[in-house]
Design a protein around this motif. Structure first.
Motif, PDB file in Angstrom:
ATOM      1  N   UNK A  57       0.935  -0.887  -0.260  1.00 42.00           N
ATOM      2  CA  UNK A  57      -0.373   0.305  -0.208  1.00 42.00           C
ATOM      3  C   UNK A  57       0.796   1.305   0.300  1.00 42.00           C
ATOM      4  N   UNK A  58       2.014   1.089   0.684  1.00 41.78           N
ATOM      5  CA  UNK A  58       2.742   2.742   1.302  1.00 41.78           C
ATOM      6  C   UNK A  58       3.214   2.968  -0.199  1.00 41.78           C
ATOM      7  N   UNK A  59       4.177   1.608  -1.191  1.00 43.92           N
ATOM      8  CA  UNK A  59       4.509   1.545  -1.984  1.00 43.92           C
ATOM      9  C   UNK A  59       3.504   2.576  -3.197  1.00 43.92           C
ATOM     10  N   UNK A  60       2.650   2.198  -3.085  1.00 45.86           N
ATOM     11  CA  UNK A  60       1.722   2.826  -4.155  1.00 45.86           C
ATOM     12  C   UNK A  60       2.096   4.481  -3.880  1.00 45.86           C
ATOM     13  N   UNK A  61       1.508   4.569  -2.287  1.00 46.40           N
ATOM     14  CA  UNK A  61       1.547   6.307  -2.383  1.00 46.40           C
ATOM     15  C   UNK A  61       2.587   7.222  -2.667  1.00 46.40           C
ATOM     16  N   UNK A  62       3.470   6.484  -1.861  1.00 44.25           N
ATOM     17  CA  UNK A  62       4.936   6.908  -2.322  1.00 44.25           C
ATOM     18  C   UNK A  62       5.094   7.243  -3.866  1.00 44.25           C
ATOM     19  N   UNK A  63       5.140   6.439  -4.548  1.00 46.14           N
ATOM     20  CA  UNK A  63       4.604   7.045  -6.369  1.00 46.14           C
ATOM     21  C   UNK A  63       4.290   7.823  -6.367  1.00 46.14           C
ATOM     22  N   UNK A  64       2.738   7.642  -6.327  1.00 48.38           N
ATOM     23  CA  UNK A  64       1.772   8.412  -6.669  1.00 48.38           C
ATOM     24  C   UNK A  64       1.642  10.110  -5.868  1.00 48.38           C
ATOM     25  N   UNK A  65       1.378   9.845  -4.663  1.00 49.80           N
ATOM     26  CA  UNK A  65       0.908  10.774  -3.440  1.00 49.80           C
ATOM     27  C   UNK A  65       2.117  12.253  -3.752  1.00 49.80           C
ATOM     28  N   UNK A  66       3.356  11.805  -3.911  1.00 51.77           N
ATOM     29  CA  UNK A  66       4.373  12.764  -3.939  1.00 51.77           C
ATOM     30  C   UNK A  66       3.886  14.003  -4.924  1.00 51.77           C
ATOM     31  N   UNK A  67       3.591  13.234  -6.282  1.00 49.58           N
ATOM     32  CA  UNK A  67       3.776  13.462  -7.491  1.00 49.58           C
ATOM     33  C   UNK A  67       2.558  14.511  -8.006  1.00 49.58           C
ATOM     34  N   UNK A  68       0.766  13.895  -7.169  1.00 47.30           N
ATOM     35  CA  UNK A  68      -0.164  14.562  -7.676  1.00 47.30           C
ATOM     36  C   UNK A  68       0.112  15.824  -6.843  1.00 47.30           C
ATOM     37  N   UNK A  69       0.406  15.864  -5.742  1.00 45.83           N
ATOM     38  CA  UNK A  69       0.684  16.628  -4.642  1.00 45.83           C
ATOM     39  C   UNK A  69       1.019  18.160  -5.332  1.00 45.83           C
ATOM     40  N   UNK A  70       3.018  17.462  -6.137  1.00 45.59           N
ATOM     41  CA  UNK A  70       3.540  17.817  -6.481  1.00 45.59           C
ATOM     42  C   UNK A  70       2.631  19.027  -8.016  1.00 45.59           C
ATOM     43  N   UNK A  71       1.906  18.392  -8.439  1.00 48.57           N
ATOM     44  CA  UNK A  71       0.704  18.760 -10.295  1.00 48.57           C
ATOM     45  C   UNK A  71       0.236  19.956  -9.173  1.00 48.57           C
ATOM     46  N   UNK A  72      -0.516  19.532  -8.372  1.00 48.10           N
ATOM     47  CA  UNK A  72      -1.195  20.269  -7.445  1.00 48.10           C
ATOM     48  C   UNK A  72      -0.787  21.773  -7.441  1.00 48.10           C
ATOM     49  N   UNK A  73      -0.091  21.668  -6.732  1.00 54.25           N
ATOM     50  CA  UNK A  73       0.737  22.849  -6.253  1.00 54.25           C
ATOM     51  C   UNK A  73       1.417  23.935  -8.119  1.00 54.25           C
ATOM     52  N   UNK A  74       1.459  22.836  -8.383  1.00 58.40           N
ATOM     53  CA  UNK A  74       2.797  24.136  -9.613  1.00 58.40           C
ATOM     54  C   UNK A  74       1.370  24.735 -10.211  1.00 58.40           C
ATOM     55  N   UNK A  75      -0.051  24.068 -10.735  1.00 63.69           N
ATOM     56  CA  UNK A  75      -1.211  24.379 -10.855  1.00 63.69           C
ATOM     57  C   UNK A  75      -1.615  24.929 -10.379  1.00 63.69           C
ATOM     58  N   UNK A  76      -1.737  26.237  -9.539  1.00 65.02           N
ATOM     59  CA  UNK A  76      -1.774  27.421  -7.812  1.00 65.02           C
ATOM     60  C   UNK A  76      -3.119  26.399  -7.283  1.00 65.02           C
ATOM     61  N   UNK A  77      -3.417  25.240  -7.403  1.00 61.77           N
ATOM     62  CA  UNK A  77      -4.443  24.781  -6.631  1.00 61.77           C
ATOM     63  C   UNK A  77      -4.719  24.816  -5.716  1.00 61.77           C
TER      64      UNK A  77
END
Length: 218
Positions: A84-104
């Motif tokens: 479960x945490x492997x999936x989170x480590x692969x996807x969650x930080x990248x999702x946050x990075x994209x959210x911040x970059x798009x000014x969400x």
């Protein structure tokens, strides 16, 4: 044509959310048997919505259906935590990075953090923690990425519930949450993503040290 999912009947949804809440807040523990007749009596419904709710929960990985043992809350071990945490480590930080970059907007994350700080009990704090993490990735701009993280969200919460029951670490994690949110609100996409990655990795390392991967990282 794209198929439209069949809505879950209201009684089934009511039972589904009730059982899920009990599992994720530790009222129902891993390995505990879930008896249809008992649950039906507790929720004031027939066995049919209970049976359908349990099937749905089995699909999300919160319960296990066995021909001989019946239905039980899923056991949590190092292998499950690592998956479960492997999936989170692969996807969650990248999702946050994209959210911040798009000014969400991260107002929902700020609100969830406030609710967690003010929580009166473990159940309320646990639910606020779930909402905080979801608020970080749900505005990433890629609905599929958000849905993929939603699919492991309940299992991650089950892992957390078991870990917190053995060793509560709310204050440390709250501090880490505040730092992640600070970086995100400052527009530091890479810094926020890095802090979130470290937060997720350190949690599973503390709670399940035996879940360490072959490369020495969670």
């Amino acid at each position: 044509m794209t198929s439209v999912p069949t809505p879950i009947p209201s009684r089934t949804q009511y039972v589904l959310e009730g059982i899920k809440h009990r599992i994720l807040t530790g009222q129902l523990t891993p390995g505990q048997a879930l008896v249809e007749t008992e649950l039906a009596a507790q929720f004031g419904v027939s066995k049919t919505p209970v049976r359908e709710a349990l099937k749905t929960l089995a699909g999300t990985g919160l319960v296990v259906m066995n021909q001989y043992k019946g239905v039980t809350v899923r056991m949590v071990d190092a292998d499950m935590a690592r998956e479960v945490y492997d999936v989170r480590l692969l996807l969650e930080p990248e999702a946050l990075r994209r959210a911040v970059r798009r000014g969400a907007s991260l107002a929902a994350a700020r609100d969830a953090l406030t609710r967690s700080d003010r929580a009166a009990d473990t159940a309320e704090r646990s639910l606020a923690n779930r909402e905080f993490h979801r608020a970080l990735y749900v505005c990433c701009g890629n609905p599929l990425l958000g849905r993929m993280l939603d699919e492991v969200r309940d299992q991650a919460a089950l892992v957390s519930a078991v870990a917190w029951a053995a060793d509560p670490s709310w204050e440390r994690e709250a501090d880490e949450h505040r730092e992640i949110l600070r970086l995100a609100l400052d527009g530091d996409a890479d810094g926020a993503a890095s802090a979130l990655h470290a937060h997720i990795a350190s949690f599973v390392q503390r709670a399940f040290p035996e879940a360490q991967g072959e490369d020495g990282q969670e």
